[in-house]
Scaffold this motif. Structure first.
Motif, PDB file in Angstrom:
ATOM      1  N   ALA A 143       0.844  -1.194   0.000  1.00 22.68           N
ATOM      2  CA  ALA A 143       0.000   0.000   0.000  1.00 22.68           C
ATOM      3  C   ALA A 143       0.878   1.243   0.000  1.00 22.68           C
ATOM      4  O   ALA A 143       0.528   2.271  -0.577  1.00 22.68           O
ATOM      5  CB  ALA A 143      -0.927  -0.007   1.219  1.00 22.68           C
ATOM      6  N   SER A 144       2.038   1.141   0.607  1.00 24.10           N
ATOM      7  CA  SER A 144       2.935   2.308   0.700  1.00 24.10           C
ATOM      8  C   SER A 144       3.358   2.796  -0.680  1.00 24.10           C
ATOM      9  O   SER A 144       3.555   3.996  -0.879  1.00 24.10           O
ATOM     10  CB  SER A 144       4.167   1.962   1.533  1.00 24.10           C
ATOM     11  OG  SER A 144       3.775   1.560   2.830  1.00 24.10           O
ATOM     12  N   GLN A 145       3.510   1.888  -1.623  1.00 22.94           N
ATOM     13  CA  GLN A 145       3.853   2.334  -2.978  1.00 22.94           C
ATOM     14  C   GLN A 145       2.673   3.067  -3.623  1.00 22.94           C
ATOM     15  O   GLN A 145       2.870   3.969  -4.438  1.00 22.94           O
ATOM     16  CB  GLN A 145       4.292   1.161  -3.847  1.00 22.94           C
ATOM     17  CG  GLN A 145       4.701   1.604  -5.234  1.00 22.94           C
ATOM     18  CD  GLN A 145       5.495   0.545  -5.960  1.00 22.94           C
ATOM     19  OE1 GLN A 145       6.665   0.311  -5.690  1.00 22.94           O
ATOM     20  NE2 GLN A 145       4.831  -0.124  -6.884  1.00 22.94           N
ATOM     21  N   ASN A 159      -8.577   2.671   9.879  1.00 18.61           N
ATOM     22  CA  ASN A 159      -7.287   3.083  10.402  1.00 18.61           C
ATOM     23  C   ASN A 159      -6.755   2.012  11.356  1.00 18.61           C
ATOM     24  O   ASN A 159      -7.124   1.941  12.527  1.00 18.61           O
ATOM     25  CB  ASN A 159      -7.419   4.469  11.041  1.00 18.61           C
ATOM     26  CG  ASN A 159      -7.806   5.495   9.987  1.00 18.61           C
ATOM     27  OD1 ASN A 159      -6.959   5.997   9.264  1.00 18.61           O
ATOM     28  ND2 ASN A 159      -9.102   5.752   9.851  1.00 18.61           N
ATOM     29  N   THR A 160      -5.890   1.226  10.783  1.00 11.23           N
ATOM     30  CA  THR A 160      -5.353   0.003  11.373  1.00 11.23           C
ATOM     31  C   THR A 160      -4.729   0.223  12.750  1.00 11.23           C
ATOM     32  O   THR A 160      -4.881  -0.599  13.650  1.00 11.23           O
ATOM     33  CB  THR A 160      -4.264  -0.530  10.402  1.00 11.23           C
ATOM     34  OG1 THR A 160      -4.677  -0.254   9.071  1.00 11.23           O
ATOM     35  CG2 THR A 160      -4.033  -2.002  10.580  1.00 11.23           C
ATOM     36  N   ILE A 161      -4.020   1.311  12.890  1.00  2.00           N
ATOM     37  CA  ILE A 161      -3.270   1.571  14.119  1.00  2.00           C
ATOM     38  C   ILE A 161      -4.177   2.167  15.183  1.00  2.00           C
ATOM     39  O   ILE A 161      -4.146   1.766  16.353  1.00  2.00           O
ATOM     40  CB  ILE A 161      -2.068   2.496  13.803  1.00  2.00           C
ATOM     41  CG1 ILE A 161      -1.078   1.723  12.907  1.00  2.00           C
ATOM     42  CG2 ILE A 161      -1.414   3.014  15.085  1.00  2.00           C
ATOM     43  CD1 ILE A 161       0.070   2.546  12.377  1.00  2.00           C
ATOM     44  N   GLN A 177      -1.696  -8.211   2.892  1.00  2.00           N
ATOM     45  CA  GLN A 177      -1.356  -9.008   4.081  1.00  2.00           C
ATOM     46  C   GLN A 177      -2.320  -8.883   5.258  1.00  2.00           C
ATOM     47  O   GLN A 177      -2.058  -9.390   6.337  1.00  2.00           O
ATOM     48  CB  GLN A 177       0.077  -8.666   4.528  1.00  2.00           C
ATOM     49  CG  GLN A 177       0.290  -7.247   5.028  1.00  2.00           C
ATOM     50  CD  GLN A 177       0.577  -6.243   3.921  1.00  2.00           C
ATOM     51  OE1 GLN A 177       0.219  -6.468   2.776  1.00  2.00           O
ATOM     52  NE2 GLN A 177       1.195  -5.133   4.265  1.00  2.00           N
ATOM     53  N   LYS A 178      -3.466  -8.202   5.057  1.00  2.00           N
ATOM     54  CA  LYS A 178      -4.468  -8.158   6.122  1.00  2.00           C
ATOM     55  C   LYS A 178      -5.661  -9.051   5.785  1.00  2.00           C
ATOM     56  O   LYS A 178      -5.912  -9.999   6.501  1.00  2.00           O
ATOM     57  CB  LYS A 178      -4.906  -6.730   6.386  1.00  2.00           C
ATOM     58  CG  LYS A 178      -3.850  -5.966   7.215  1.00  2.00           C
ATOM     59  CD  LYS A 178      -3.287  -4.765   6.560  1.00  2.00           C
ATOM     60  CE  LYS A 178      -2.077  -4.246   7.324  1.00  2.00           C
ATOM     61  NZ  LYS A 178      -1.577  -3.003   6.778  1.00  2.00           N
ATOM     62  N   ASN A 179      -6.352  -8.763   4.699  1.00  2.00           N
ATOM     63  CA  ASN A 179      -7.559  -9.548   4.411  1.00  2.00           C
ATOM     64  C   ASN A 179      -7.521 -10.311   3.088  1.00  2.00           C
ATOM     65  O   ASN A 179      -8.514 -10.906   2.703  1.00  2.00           O
ATOM     66  CB  ASN A 179      -8.797  -8.627   4.405  1.00  2.00           C
ATOM     67  CG  ASN A 179      -9.610  -8.769   5.682  1.00  2.00           C
ATOM     68  OD1 ASN A 179      -9.449  -9.743   6.427  1.00  2.00           O
ATOM     69  ND2 ASN A 179     -10.489  -7.822   5.939  1.00  2.00           N
TER      70      ASN A 179
HETATM   71  C1  LIG Z   1      -0.771  -1.956   6.530  1.00  2.00           C
HETATM   72  C2  LIG Z   1      -1.268  -0.688   5.965  1.00  2.00           C
HETATM   73  C3  LIG Z   1      -0.513   0.066   5.055  1.00  2.00           C
HETATM   74  C4  LIG Z   1       0.886  -0.304   4.653  1.00  2.00           C
HETATM   75  O1  LIG Z   1       0.880  -1.401   3.844  1.00  2.00           O
HETATM   76  P1  LIG Z   1       2.210  -1.959   3.164  1.00  2.00           P
HETATM   77  O2  LIG Z   1       1.647  -3.012   2.263  1.00  2.00           O
HETATM   78  O3  LIG Z   1       3.068  -2.491   4.267  1.00  2.00           O
HETATM   79  O4  LIG Z   1       2.868  -0.854   2.437  1.00  2.00           O
HETATM   80  C5  LIG Z   1      -1.072   1.223   4.540  1.00  2.00           C
HETATM   81  N1  LIG Z   1      -2.305   1.609   4.876  1.00  2.00           N
HETATM   82  C6  LIG Z   1      -3.059   0.916   5.756  1.00  2.00           C
HETATM   83  C7  LIG Z   1      -4.431   1.395   6.115  1.00  2.00           C
HETATM   84  C8  LIG Z   1      -2.562  -0.251   6.326  1.00  2.00           C
HETATM   85  O5  LIG Z   1      -3.313  -0.944   7.198  1.00  2.00           O
END
Ligand SMILES: *Cc1c(COP(=O)(O)O)cnc(C)c1O
Length: 361
Positions: free
Chosen positions: A76-78, A151-153, A195-197
Motif C-alpha cells: 500500500a505504501s507504494q 485506520n489500522t493503528i 497481508q491483512k484480508n
Molecule cells: C498496513 C497498511 C498500510 C501499509 O501497507 P504496506 O503493504 O506495508 O505498504 C497502509 N495503509 C493501511 C491502512 C494499512 O493498514
C-alpha cells in the motif's frame, strides 16, 4: 498441530482451509509436477489462476465492468506515490483526510507531486474519531479526494463513505477490504496491501475506474504507471505469482462462506462481542469514540503500562498472540480480520475476564 489465535495487525491470520489446500498442492499443482512458485507466469495454468482470482474478486465485491483490477507489488505504501503520480495531473490539487499514521504517510508522499490540502483531521484528539466530511469542504477542482477507510493503528473506520460529488474518491482499504459489503461505484480508486484480508505480503490489489488510467506524465516510471498494468493484465513483468494464487484461495474461501454479506455479519458479531465486553469491564476500555469504531482493529487499554505488559505476556502464554498495541498508541490491539474465527475472539474475552479477576485491586 498447534495453531495460535494471532491478533497481528499484519501480516495476519490466513484461513486454515486455505493454508491446508496450499499445503496439499504445494509440490505438485494440478498434476503439473511443479509448485505454483515454479510455474511460468505466462503458462496456461497460471493464466487460469490470475484470471480466476480476478473474476472471484469481481464477483465478491460486485465490481462494475468499467473498473480494472490490478495485481501489483510495492505494498500500500507504494500506492501513496502511485496515486498522485497518476492522478494528480490535471489541476494538481488533491484533498486528503488525515485520520491517522497511514493517512499521514499518504499525505507526505502526495505533497511531493502537487498541491495537497488536508480538508479534515482528527489529529487534535489522537485520531480517536473520524471527522465529518461534507461535500462543501471539497474543492470541486481537485483531481481526487483521499481517505483511509479503516485506520489500522488507531482502530477507527468510516461508517459512511463521504459524497465527493464529481471528484474521484481514492481509498486506502488495506485493513478492511472484503470485510463488509461496499459500493465500489462510489470510488474512483481502491487500493489494499494483501497481508491483512487478502493473502500474503508482497501483493497489492488496485481497483481503478477506467477513465482514471492513462493520465500519468511521460516521466512516470513504467512500473508505476497504472496503464502498464492495466494493458498487460498485470503481466507486464513477473507478478507475485504465489501471492496471487493464495489470494485466489482466500477469495474461494470467502465465496464458499457466503460472500461479503455473510462475512460482514460474522465480523460485526465478533467486534460486538469484544466491544460489549470492553463496555462493562472495570479494567479495560476502548480509547475510540463509539461512532468511529473499527470492526477490524480494536485497541484497548488497562489502567497502567505495567498491567498492559503483563497482559500481553500472559496472553501469549495462553496462545493469544501479538496483542501489543502499536508503539504510537500503546496498550493493546486485537486485529480481528476475516480469518480470525469467532472462537478466537471468545477465547480473548475469556482470557480478559480471568486477567481482570486475577489482577483486581
Ligand atoms: C498496513 C497498511 C498500510 C501499509 O501497507 P504496506 O503493504 O506495508 O505498504 C497502509 N495503509 C493501511 C491502512 C494499512 O493498514
Amino acid at each position: 498441530m498447534k495453531r495460535v489465535y494471532n491478533f497481528s495487525a499484519g501480516p495476519s491470520m490466513l484461513p486454515l482451509p486455505v493454508l491446508e489446500k496450499a499445503q496439499k498442492e504445494l509440490v505438485n499443482y494440478a498434476d503439473s509436477g511443479m509448485s505454483v512458485m515454479e510455474l511460468s507466469h505466462r503458462s496456461g495454468l497460471f493464466t487460469d489462476i490470475i484470471t480466476g482470482a480476478e473474476q472471484l474478486l469481481r464477483d465478491l465485491m460486485n465490481i462494475p465492468d468499467n473498473y480494472k483490477v490490478l495485481f501489483v507489488q510495492g505494498g500500500a505504501s507504494q500506492q501513496f506515490a502511485m496515486v498522485p503520480l497518476n492522478l494528480l495531473t490535471n489541476s494538481k490539487k488533491a484533498d486528503y483526510v488525515n485520520t491517522g499514521s497511514w493517512s499521514k504517510k499518504a499525505i507526505k508522499e502526495a505533497k511531493k507531486y502537487g498541491d495537497v490540502r488536508v480538508i479534515a483531521s482528527s489529529e487534535d484528539e489522537n485520531f480517536s474519531y473520524i471527522p465529518e466530511i461534507d461535500s462543501s469542504m471539497i474543492d470541486p477542482e481537485a483531481d481526487y479526494v483521499h481517505i483511509t477507510t479503516n485506520n489500522t493503528i488507531e482502530g477507527t473506520a468510516f461508517r459512511n463513505i463521504p459524497d465527493t460529488g464529481g471528484v474521484p474518491l481514492v481509498a486506502d482499504m488495506s485493513s478492511n477490504i472484503l470485510s463488509e459489503e461496499i459500493d465500489v461505484s462510489k470510488f474512483g480508486l481502491i487500493y489494499a496491501g494483501a497481508q491483512k484480508n487478502i493473502g500474503p505480503a508482497g501483493l497489492t490489489v488496485v481497483i481503478i475506474r477506467e477513465d482514471l488510467i492513462g493520465g500519468a506524465p511521460e516521466s512516470c516510471p513504467t512500473m508505476l504507471d497504472y496503464k502498464t498494468h492495466s494493458e498487460s493484465g498485470s503481466l507486464y513483468n513477473t507478478p507475485p505469482t504465489y501471492g496471487i494464487y493464495i489470494a485466489k484461495l482466500v477469495f474461494e474461501w470467502l465465496t464458499e462462506l457466503g460472500g461479503l454479506k455473510e462475512m460482514e455479519k460474522i465480523n460485526r458479531k465478533k467486534a460486538e462481542l469484544l466491544y460489549d465486553f470492553l463496555e462493562q469491564s472495570n479494567m479495560f476500555r476502548s480509547p475510540v469514540k463509539k461512532d468511529s469504531r473499527s470492526i477490524m482493529n480494536i485497541p484497548f487499554v488497562s489502567p497502567s503500562a505495567e498491567l498492559d505488559a503483563a497482559f500481553v505476556k500472559e496472553a501469549k502464554a495462553a496462545g493469544l498472540e501479538t496483542l501489543k498495541g502499536h508503539r504510537s498508541v500503546g496498550g493493546m490491539r486485537a486485529s480481528i480480520y476475516n480469518a480470525m474465527p469467532t472462537e478466537g475472539v471468545e477465547a480473548l474475552i475469556q482470557f480478559m475476564k480471568e486477567f481482570e479477576e486475577k489482577h483486581a485491586q
